[in-house]
Write an enzyme that holds these catalytic residues in place. Sequence first.
Site, PDB file in Angstrom:
ATOM      1  N   ASP A   1       5.928  11.525  -0.768  1.00 58.71           N
ATOM      2  CA  ASP A   1       5.430  10.204  -0.380  1.00 58.71           C
ATOM      3  C   ASP A   1       5.687   9.969   1.101  1.00 58.71           C
ATOM      4  O   ASP A   1       6.840   9.896   1.532  1.00 58.71           O
ATOM      5  CB  ASP A   1       6.138   9.137  -1.235  1.00 58.71           C
ATOM      6  CG  ASP A   1       5.399   7.810  -1.238  1.00 58.71           C
ATOM      7  OD1 ASP A   1       4.694   7.521  -0.263  1.00 58.71           O
ATOM      8  OD2 ASP A   1       5.552   7.057  -2.222  1.00 58.71           O
TER       9      ASP A   1
ATOM     10  N   HIS B   1      -5.448   7.658  -6.160  1.00 57.46           N
ATOM     11  CA  HIS B   1      -4.752   6.772  -5.221  1.00 57.46           C
ATOM     12  C   HIS B   1      -5.124   7.085  -3.769  1.00 57.46           C
ATOM     13  O   HIS B   1      -5.416   6.163  -2.997  1.00 57.46           O
ATOM     14  CB  HIS B   1      -3.247   6.927  -5.452  1.00 57.46           C
ATOM     15  CG  HIS B   1      -2.402   6.052  -4.603  1.00 57.46           C
ATOM     16  ND1 HIS B   1      -2.255   4.704  -4.837  1.00 57.46           N
ATOM     17  CD2 HIS B   1      -1.631   6.330  -3.509  1.00 57.46           C
ATOM     18  CE1 HIS B   1      -1.431   4.190  -3.936  1.00 57.46           C
ATOM     19  NE2 HIS B   1      -1.035   5.152  -3.117  1.00 57.46           N
TER      20      HIS B   1
HETATM   21  C1  HEM Z   1       4.626   2.632  -6.508  1.00 58.68           C
HETATM   22  C2  HEM Z   1       3.480   2.556  -5.861  1.00 58.68           C
HETATM   23  C3  HEM Z   1       2.936   3.682  -5.038  1.00 58.68           C
HETATM   24  C4  HEM Z   1       3.099   5.027  -5.172  1.00 58.68           C
HETATM   25  C5  HEM Z   1       3.898   5.754  -6.239  1.00 58.68           C
HETATM   26  C6  HEM Z   1       2.379   5.651  -4.097  1.00 58.68           C
HETATM   27  C7  HEM Z   1       2.302   7.017  -3.886  1.00 58.68           C
HETATM   28  C8  HEM Z   1       1.552   7.621  -2.896  1.00 58.68           C
HETATM   29  C9  HEM Z   1       1.410   9.043  -2.726  1.00 58.68           C
HETATM   30  C10 HEM Z   1       2.097  10.085  -3.593  1.00 58.68           C
HETATM   31  C11 HEM Z   1       0.598   9.247  -1.678  1.00 58.68           C
HETATM   32  C12 HEM Z   1       0.131  10.601  -1.137  1.00 58.68           C
HETATM   33  C13 HEM Z   1       1.075  11.202  -0.158  1.00 58.68           C
HETATM   34  C14 HEM Z   1       1.136  10.466   1.158  1.00 58.68           C
HETATM   35  O1  HEM Z   1       0.221  10.547   1.981  1.00 58.68           O
HETATM   36  O2  HEM Z   1       2.143   9.787   1.362  1.00 58.68           O
HETATM   37  C15 HEM Z   1       0.225   7.963  -1.154  1.00 58.68           C
HETATM   38  C16 HEM Z   1      -0.588   7.755  -0.081  1.00 58.68           C
HETATM   39  C17 HEM Z   1      -0.922   6.527   0.414  1.00 58.68           C
HETATM   40  N1  HEM Z   1      -0.602   5.315  -0.147  1.00 58.68           N
HETATM   41 FE1  HEM Z   1       0.530   5.003  -1.777  1.00 58.68          FE
HETATM   42  N2  HEM Z   1       1.791   4.689  -3.333  1.00 58.68           N
HETATM   43  C18 HEM Z   1       2.091   3.466  -3.871  1.00 58.68           C
HETATM   44  C19 HEM Z   1       1.688   2.232  -3.433  1.00 58.68           C
HETATM   45  C20 HEM Z   1       0.860   2.034  -2.359  1.00 58.68           C
HETATM   46  C21 HEM Z   1       0.426   0.740  -1.904  1.00 58.68           C
HETATM   47  C22 HEM Z   1       0.797  -0.597  -2.544  1.00 58.68           C
HETATM   48  C23 HEM Z   1      -0.344   0.952  -0.809  1.00 58.68           C
HETATM   49  C24 HEM Z   1      -1.058  -0.049   0.081  1.00 58.68           C
HETATM   50  C25 HEM Z   1      -1.655  -1.126  -0.408  1.00 58.68           C
HETATM   51  C26 HEM Z   1      -0.402   2.382  -0.580  1.00 58.68           C
HETATM   52  C27 HEM Z   1      -1.039   2.993   0.461  1.00 58.68           C
HETATM   53  C28 HEM Z   1      -1.114   4.336   0.667  1.00 58.68           C
HETATM   54  C29 HEM Z   1      -1.777   4.937   1.795  1.00 58.68           C
HETATM   55  C30 HEM Z   1      -2.444   4.204   2.960  1.00 58.68           C
HETATM   56  C31 HEM Z   1      -1.675   6.320   1.632  1.00 58.68           C
HETATM   57  C32 HEM Z   1      -2.227   7.397   2.567  1.00 58.68           C
HETATM   58  C33 HEM Z   1      -3.670   7.687   2.233  1.00 58.68           C
HETATM   59  C34 HEM Z   1      -4.202   8.771   3.149  1.00 58.68           C
HETATM   60  O3  HEM Z   1      -4.286   8.547   4.357  1.00 58.68           O
HETATM   61  O4  HEM Z   1      -4.509   9.861   2.639  1.00 58.68           O
HETATM   62  N3  HEM Z   1       0.342   2.996  -1.539  1.00 58.68           N
HETATM   63  N4  HEM Z   1       0.817   6.976  -1.910  1.00 58.68           N
END
Ligand code: HEM
Length: 405
Positions: free
Chosen positions: A230, A320
């Site tokens: 993450d 996601h």
């Molecule tokens: C418990 C809740 C969440 C989990 C488990 C989670 C998990 C992840 C994971 C595993 C990734 C892919 C790896 C990375 O690029 O870091 C990711 C990407 C991302 N997440 Fe989350 N996330 C959560 C909540 C959120 C929320 C609430 C937002 C915004 C509203 C968000 C925004 C993003 C963004 C902007 C990316 C990068 C997308 C990209 O540029 O490829 N995430 N998240």
Amino acid sequence: MPTEQGNAQDPFRPAATGFGRRRALLAAGAVLAAGVGAAADELARDDRTAGRATTGAPPAEAAIPFHGARQAGVTAPQQPATYLLSFDLPQTSAATGRKALRSVLGALTSTLATAASDAPPDPRLQGGGATRLTSLVGIGPALAARLDLNVPASLEELPPFPGDRLDPRRSNGDLLVQLCAADRWTLTVVAELVGGAAHAVGAVPRWTQSGFLPHTAPGTTPRNLFGSKDGTANPDHAAAEQWVWGPPGAHGNGNGTVLVYRRIRMDVTGFAALSESRRDRAIGRRARDGVALSGTAEHDEPDIYAKNPDGSYVIPATAHVRLASPRFDGGARMLRRSYSYDDGPTDRGLLFCAFMRDSAQFTRIQNRLAARDALTPFLQHRASAVAYVLPGAASAGTLGEQLWT
Ligand code: HEM
């Protein structure tokens, strides 16, 4: 006042110590760990810490200076343990409120600078090596409006989102302080000092929350409680300058940013019961190595347009990373520095902490996630806060000097 626990080790500390190695790591790894958006700032901090290093006290253990153009709690590589404290100020006239806020910011500046120094006077912070304390202080939207402060024009509370189950006793606040350090002991001691100093000048504690990261090899991405890496797709230095720093609409805020905090409970058991392939498709990346389903290396950008021979998307429509993709936001990026939390067997999850120029970016993404994200059935948003993260304080300066102009 709700309180919680957590602890962990430093995932980003270089295995080999020494200024040269750390500097190289920071420069070359500017696209890797969270905090990279301000690699230059961190290099400057390292220049200062390196000057003080002595034999027997490796530079990687040196204190991280409190003073600087930007607050170290945003710019320094992500530390393994965090502690957030929220405070309210009494509702008074604007003039009295401004005076009270000046006192609180003065007290926070001196307490945090002293605690982060090479030789903090509190014996509980001595003897175990440098604390590696970093901090940030932010102003909540309600306080900014009440006192007519010079803050970004777009600073406001988040709107309600479908599925929100927010606990107001764990949400919002006039002032937000985030502490990060190499260990939980430091955080407990410094939180007590910060709480005492703020209380002495009239601030009222609202909530606290602790979080942690797993032990992770230097330069690699920590995992969350679903087992995913993450923080992979965080912005590099240039993108952070464009999208993270300098929210428009206030004078002298080029070194400020906006923090969105969400306490998100995760159904870890339910998610683990899915097959590996379903879990990977829900995220759009393989849990094993963090590689996007469209790519071959962790830092390959997810290709949301790639298709399988049958015409379906390689990164599914409900994944996601597709729904959070900057491609739906004109390229806008946020710097995510999230932590896990554990407040008992039925209350574990993610402290989502992300820095951006405008919280509207969060709103757009969260509306897409709430509607379609395959992770959503496994998540509950339980608390929320927004804060304008103040520019750093110059030596002998005080946090928040730009608020009154
Ligand atoms: C418990 C809740 C969440 C989990 C488990 C989670 C998990 C992840 C994971 C595993 C990734 C892919 C790896 C990375 O690029 O870091 C990711 C990407 C991302 N997440 Fe989350 N996330 C959560 C909540 C959120 C929320 C609430 C937002 C915004 C509203 C968000 C925004 C993003 C963004 C902007 C990316 C990068 C997308 C990209 O540029 O490829 N995430 N998240």
